[in-house]
Design an enzyme around this catalytic site. Sequence first.
Site, PDB file in Angstrom:
ATOM      1  N   ASP A 208       1.076  -1.452   0.722  1.00  0.00           N
ATOM      2  CA  ASP A 208      -0.343   0.210   0.014  1.00  0.00           C
ATOM      3  C   ASP A 208       0.412   1.298   0.106  1.00  0.00           C
ATOM      4  OD1 ASP A 208      -2.690   1.375   2.259  1.00  0.00           O
ATOM      5  OD2 ASP A 208      -2.391   1.092  -0.648  1.00  0.00           O
TER       6      ASP A 208
ATOM      7  N   LYS B  26       3.357   3.453  -5.464  1.00  0.00           N
ATOM      8  CA  LYS B  26       2.646   2.483  -6.071  1.00  0.00           C
ATOM      9  C   LYS B  26       3.629   1.625  -7.967  1.00  0.00           C
ATOM     10  CE  LYS B  26      -0.784   3.927  -4.023  1.00  0.00           C
ATOM     11  NZ  LYS B  26      -0.581   3.046  -2.746  1.00  0.00           N
TER      12      LYS B  26
ATOM     13  N   ASP C 201      -2.990  -2.679  -3.004  1.00  0.00           N
ATOM     14  CA  ASP C 201      -4.175  -2.227  -2.797  1.00  0.00           C
ATOM     15  C   ASP C 201      -4.293  -0.997  -3.629  1.00  0.00           C
ATOM     16  OD1 ASP C 201      -5.532   0.847  -1.298  1.00  0.00           O
ATOM     17  OD2 ASP C 201      -6.395   0.182  -2.079  1.00  0.00           O
ATOM     18  N   ASN C 202      -5.231  -0.764  -4.251  1.00  0.00           N
ATOM     19  CA  ASN C 202      -4.870   0.499  -5.323  1.00  0.00           C
ATOM     20  C   ASN C 202      -4.686   0.105  -6.570  1.00  0.00           C
ATOM     21  OD1 ASN C 202      -3.217   1.865  -2.652  1.00  0.00           O
ATOM     22  ND2 ASN C 202      -5.010   3.028  -3.932  1.00  0.00           N
TER      23      ASN C 202
ATOM     24  N   GLU D 213     -11.569   4.197  -1.608  1.00  0.00           N
ATOM     25  CA  GLU D 213     -12.093   4.713  -0.220  1.00  0.00           C
ATOM     26  C   GLU D 213     -12.873   5.456  -0.243  1.00  0.00           C
ATOM     27  OE1 GLU D 213      -8.846   3.680  -0.750  1.00  0.00           O
ATOM     28  OE2 GLU D 213      -7.077   5.334  -0.861  1.00  0.00           O
TER      29      GLU D 213
HETATM   30  O1  LIG Z   1       0.035   7.270  -2.842  1.00  0.00           O
HETATM   31  C1  LIG Z   1      -0.902   5.910  -2.200  1.00  0.00           C
HETATM   32  N1  LIG Z   1       0.021   5.521  -0.989  1.00  0.00           N
HETATM   33  C2  LIG Z   1       1.564   5.520  -0.816  1.00  0.00           C
HETATM   34  C3  LIG Z   1       1.641   6.645   0.327  1.00  0.00           C
HETATM   35  O2  LIG Z   1       2.788   6.748   0.958  1.00  0.00           O
HETATM   36  C4  LIG Z   1      -1.977   6.563  -1.655  1.00  0.00           C
HETATM   37  C5  LIG Z   1      -2.951   7.067  -2.687  1.00  0.00           C
HETATM   38  C6  LIG Z   1      -3.780   7.279  -3.535  1.00  0.00           C
HETATM   39  C7  LIG Z   1      -5.415   8.197  -4.320  1.00  0.00           C
HETATM   40  C8  LIG Z   1      -4.510   9.157  -4.873  1.00  0.00           C
HETATM   41  C9  LIG Z   1      -5.089  10.228  -4.932  1.00  0.00           C
HETATM   42  C10 LIG Z   1      -6.366  10.127  -5.542  1.00  0.00           C
HETATM   43  F1  LIG Z   1      -7.092  10.900  -6.583  1.00  0.00           F
HETATM   44  C11 LIG Z   1      -6.922   8.870  -5.306  1.00  0.00           C
HETATM   45  C12 LIG Z   1      -5.598   7.026  -4.927  1.00  0.00           C
HETATM   46  C13 LIG Z   1      -4.567   6.116  -2.735  1.00  0.00           C
HETATM   47  C14 LIG Z   1      -4.196   5.013  -1.885  1.00  0.00           C
HETATM   48  O3  LIG Z   1      -5.194   4.380  -1.047  1.00  0.00           O
HETATM   49  C15 LIG Z   1      -2.933   4.852  -1.215  1.00  0.00           C
HETATM   50  O4  LIG Z   1      -2.604   4.200  -0.835  1.00  0.00           O
HETATM   51 MG   LIG Z   2      -3.889   2.408  -0.518  1.00  0.00          MG
END
Ligand SMILES: O=C(NCCO)c1cc(-c2ccc(F)cc2)cc(O)c1O
Ligand SMILES: [Mg+2]
Length: 215
Positions: free
Chosen positions: A141, A144, A169-170, A199
Amino acid sequence: TRTSRPQRILKAVQRKATVGDPQSVITAIDHFCRHREWAMNVGDEKGSILDSVVSEVSPVTVLELGTYCGYSTVRIARLLPPGACVITLEFNPDYAAIARQVIKWSGLEDKVQLVEGASGDWIPWMKEHFGVQAFDLVFLDHWKERYLPDTKLLEECGLIQKGTVLLADNVICPGTPDYLEYVRNSPRYNSHYYRSHLEYTKAEDGLEKSVFLGY
Ligand SMILES: O=C(NCCO)c1cc(-c2ccc(F)cc2)cc(O)c1O
Ligand SMILES: [Mg+2]
């Protein structure tokens, strides 16, 4: 704004959650992020899927890459039996400082080892420094673009063995295309996509579960 978003999340925990009650910490963060200010916790919907995978694997040693404010760390640790633990790596010192306090508030600090630093630097030292043989579950997580290189590094370091479960995740939003292609096409992984939502939003996202089949 004077305070940071992680600081505001910690405040919400301190205001609304009960010390020693992990579920109240989870509920307080989800309420704050749904009704006050979005934040990149795995959240309640994907969090339920995370819970089901943790319960199914019943891991003894868990590696989490990307702690942020400790929301998923608390979700995982609350389900672990005595003697099991989660090692969580966080690169950002400000996030780590908040996560320590959130984890402490939940009362789960004995099940959590929070390590500050870059995953690529720490993974090669895991065996020696933490006495880890192999991870039963890895929750990805963090950045990416680090999912794939860190997975390959974990393989090279012998930290992923037959039966190890990777949960990422993601994989849709923000997306991890190179990682997805790797685990879905590799003969050494059995992969499954759990469709969900980013989320606290209606946007599509999901978790990819990949079981290592051995060499
Ligand atoms: O960067 C992420 N995680 C590492 C941080 O050190 C992260 C970003 C997003 C996200 C952000 C901006 C948006 F527009 C959409 C998603 C969502 C997540 O669950 C994430 O884990
Ligand atoms: Mg995430």
